[in-house]
Design a protein around this motif. Structure first.
Motif, short mmCIF file in Angstrom:
data_model
loop_
_atom_site.label_atom_id
_atom_site.label_comp_id
_atom_site.label_asym_id
_atom_site.label_seq_id
_atom_site.Cartn_x
_atom_site.Cartn_y
_atom_site.Cartn_z
N LEU A 1 0.90 -1.22 0.17
CA LEU A 1 0.24 -0.02 -0.26
C LEU A 1 1.15 1.09 -0.15
O LEU A 1 2.24 0.76 0.12
CB LEU A 1 -1.26 -0.04 1.41
CG LEU A 1 -1.65 -1.30 1.37
CD1 LEU A 1 -2.57 -0.95 2.41
CD2 LEU A 1 -3.07 -0.76 -0.18
N ASP A 2 0.39 2.08 0.04
CA ASP A 2 0.55 3.76 -0.08
C ASP A 2 1.95 3.44 0.89
O ASP A 2 2.88 4.59 0.88
CB ASP A 2 0.21 4.78 -0.27
CG ASP A 2 -0.95 5.16 -1.56
OD1 ASP A 2 0.14 4.12 -2.12
OD2 ASP A 2 -1.87 4.70 -1.47
N GLU A 3 1.56 3.55 2.23
CA GLU A 3 2.58 4.12 3.05
C GLU A 3 3.86 3.13 3.18
O GLU A 3 4.19 3.62 3.74
CB GLU A 3 1.74 3.52 4.46
CG GLU A 3 1.09 1.91 5.06
CD GLU A 3 0.45 1.30 5.29
OE1 GLU A 3 0.73 0.29 6.38
OE2 GLU A 3 -0.16 2.33 5.66
N HIS A 4 3.66 2.14 2.54
CA HIS A 4 5.14 1.09 2.45
C HIS A 4 5.78 1.67 0.85
O HIS A 4 6.61 1.13 0.56
CB HIS A 4 4.75 -0.46 2.47
CG HIS A 4 4.36 -0.74 3.42
ND1 HIS A 4 5.11 -0.43 5.17
CD2 HIS A 4 2.93 -1.06 4.25
CE1 HIS A 4 4.14 -0.84 5.98
NE2 HIS A 4 2.87 -1.22 5.30
N GLU A 5 5.19 2.77 0.01
CA GLU A 5 5.47 2.62 -1.14
C GLU A 5 7.17 3.08 -0.94
O GLU A 5 7.85 3.13 -1.91
CB GLU A 5 4.75 3.85 -2.16
CG GLU A 5 4.78 4.88 -2.28
CD GLU A 5 3.75 5.36 -2.83
OE1 GLU A 5 4.02 6.48 -3.61
OE2 GLU A 5 2.39 4.74 -3.83
N ASN A 6 7.22 4.32 0.26
CA ASN A 6 9.23 4.52 0.07
C ASN A 6 9.85 3.18 0.84
O ASN A 6 10.52 4.75 1.10
CB ASN A 6 8.60 5.50 0.41
CG ASN A 6 8.03 7.03 -0.27
OD1 ASN A 6 7.97 6.86 -1.99
ND2 ASN A 6 6.62 7.86 0.29
N TRP A 7 9.37 2.87 0.99
CA TRP A 7 10.80 1.83 1.38
C TRP A 7 11.55 1.59 0.92
O TRP A 7 11.93 1.35 -0.17
CB TRP A 7 9.49 0.15 2.08
CG TRP A 7 10.65 -0.18 3.25
CD1 TRP A 7 10.06 -0.30 4.46
CD2 TRP A 7 11.35 -2.36 2.62
NE1 TRP A 7 11.22 -1.55 4.96
CE2 TRP A 7 11.41 -2.28 3.45
CE3 TRP A 7 11.93 -1.85 1.44
CZ2 TRP A 7 12.58 -3.12 3.56
CZ3 TRP A 7 12.48 -3.59 1.17
CH2 TRP A 7 12.73 -3.83 2.05
N GLU A 8 13.06 1.36 1.48
CA GLU A 8 14.03 1.00 0.70
C GLU A 8 14.85 0.11 1.91
O GLU A 8 14.42 0.38 2.63
CB GLU A 8 14.85 2.15 0.16
CG GLU A 8 15.18 2.69 1.06
CD GLU A 8 15.78 3.82 0.29
OE1 GLU A 8 17.11 4.33 0.67
OE2 GLU A 8 15.38 4.68 -0.78
N PRO A 9 15.14 -0.30 1.81
CA PRO A 9 16.78 -1.44 2.54
C PRO A 9 17.75 -1.23 3.00
O PRO A 9 18.18 0.08 2.45
CB PRO A 9 17.30 -2.60 2.18
CG PRO A 9 16.84 -2.54 0.46
CD PRO A 9 15.63 -1.31 0.47
#
Length: 121
Positions: free
Chosen positions: A99-107
């Motif tokens: 979802l949108d809340e996790h789209e900018n996630w990066e390791p």
């Protein structure tokens, strides 16, 4: 050498009284047919206890189910009249965690403690 018995000594009069008592008569019956007078009552009591206890546990779980199933009239009407539209893609993304809340996630690499090796191969 033989082992010593645990039998208590009784005089002839005491032995006669013992044999006339309930316990003495019961022991004589057990010696004649141990299964009928000892084994069968034991197994029947275990089976009877199991039946009785299963009824108590069934009653307990039925009461818990009734507590969960009870709805008042307003809740029943809300459930009957409320129509929820389901978007398949949205449900898929919810399940995948995209979802949108996790789209900018990066390791991000975890900082090492001082003196700890980097373990780079």
């Amino acid at each position: 050498m033989g082992t010593f018995d645990n039998k208590t000594f009784r005089s002839k009069r005491q032995q006669a009284e013992y044999e006339r008592s309930f316990i003495g008569r019961y022991q004589a019956l057990i010696k004649k047919n141990s299964f009928l007078y000892l084994g069968l009552p034991m197994m029947l009591s275990v089976a009877f206890g199991s039946v009785i206890l299963s009824k108590f546990t069934a009653l307990r779980y039925e009461q818990r189910d009734e507590k969960v199933k009870e709805l008042d009239e307003q809740q029943a009407l809300d459930l009957a009249t409320k129509k929820r539209k389901v978007d398949i893609k949205e449900e898929y993304y919810k399940l995948q965690g995209l979802l949108d809340e996790h789209e900018n996630w990066e390791p991000k690499r975890v900082e090492r403690l001082p003196g700890e090796s980097e373990n780079v191969f």
